[in-house]
Write an enzyme that holds these catalytic residues in place. Structure first.
Site: not given
Length: 325
Positions: A13, A11, A57, A96, A78, A164
């Protein structure tokens, strides 16, 4: 034809702000399940955008009514979960960067092709119509022979707890914001680009790169000067210089759906402003993914996705770049 039934894996942002509203508004897509680490956030996301919350998941991949998976997890996660979705027979739209290495990106694209599944990296700006107009202007010779490309995407300083800033989750300015000018260079100059130089810097106390630059070069001698950052004044645009003129694009990478692009075409005879109609690049991206799944075609941009990953690898490993592996 009924809508493509999509399951959300994480979930994030970006999913809640941009992609899920586009899925909810799309006539040919439907969110049917939401899997998240935080049960309350998953339930809230499902309440707002549709579907039902799912715990874990793995459980999402076991649901028979989920036809495709959208993966907005942190970049370092990923590869694992995109592969799991592909092996479960689901086409995937992944945020990405698709992975944090060209080798992993190539492996997953090959796996998707082997299984006849769509694997699409969610680089949304390439679906916006303004870039096709730029390509047309260049093809018509409106700026003469291309000579150099200048692109920048940078955002103001992120909070300390932002993912990040975490190396273990695939953070850093290069993968988060540097990807955009790299992809723009590929989109407008073609795939025969090589890295001529690069720099990256870490802000005080950071474990990942916070801002940086890269210089790419095409086989024909066109230079691409790229700037990116997570601790900069906001900028999002590019300029393509030619022997007889220049095209300037502002708000190139994340324009809102109601934004009317105003391209500047500078020539010796004067400057012309080309005002375009608004375009919703998020809706176009969702539509492109659904169409690829329905048509059994290759994902849009697969070749550029791999070449982009190779260039990001080269930028990261170029002498002077301090991005984490």
């Amino acid at each position: 034809m009924r809508p493509l039934r999509i399951g959300l894996m994480g979930c994030a942002d970006i999913a809640r702000r941009r992609v899920l509203p586009a899925i909810a508004a799309a006539p040919d897509a439907e969110l049917v399940a939401v899997a998240g680490r935080d049960a309350a956030r998953a339930a809230d996301t499902a309440r707002r955008f549709g579907g039902r919350p799912v715990h874990g998941y793995e459980a999402l991949l076991e649901l028979a009514d989920v036809e495709a998976i959208y993966v907005p997890l942190p970049p370092a996660l990923h590869a694992r979960w995109v592969e799991a979705a592909l092996r479960a027979g689901r086409p995937v739209l992944a945020e990405k960067p698709l992975t944090t290495s060209a080798a992993e990106t190539g492996r997953l694209l090959a796996l998707a092709a082997e299984r006849g599944l769509v694997l699409m990296e969610n680089v949304m700006f390439v679906h916006h119509g303004q870039h096709a107009v730029v390509q047309k202007l260049v093809a018509e010779g409106r700026i003469g022979e291309p000579r150099s490309f200048h692109a920048a995407f940078a955002i103001p300083r992120r909070p300390d707890g932002d993912i990040r800033h975490r190396a273990d989750l695939g953070g850093g300015a290069l993968w988060d914001t540097g990807l955009y000018p790299v992809r723009a260079a590929l989109h407008l100059l073609g795939p025969d680009l090589t890295v001529a130089g690069a720099t990256a810097e870490r802000g005080p106390g950071r474990e990942v790169d916070t801002w940086g630059t890269a210089l790419l070069r095409s086989s024909g001698g066109v230079a691409a000067h790229l700037t990116f950052g997570l601790d900069n004044a906001y900028t999002s645009g590019y300029a393509l210089w030619g022997s007889e003129g220049k095209i300037i694009v502002d708000r190139a990478f994340t324009p809102p759906a109601d934004h009317r692009p105003a391209l500047l075409l500078e020539r010796p005879s004067g400057t012309e402003e080309l005002v375009l109609e608004p375009d919703d690049q998020v809706a176009r991206t969702v539509a492109a993914f659904v169409a690829a799944v329905r048509n059994g075609s290759l994902a849009p941009g697969a070749a550029d996705c791999l070449r982009q990953a190779e260039l990001l690898d080269d930028i990261r490993t170029t002498r002077g770049v301090s991005c984490p592996r």
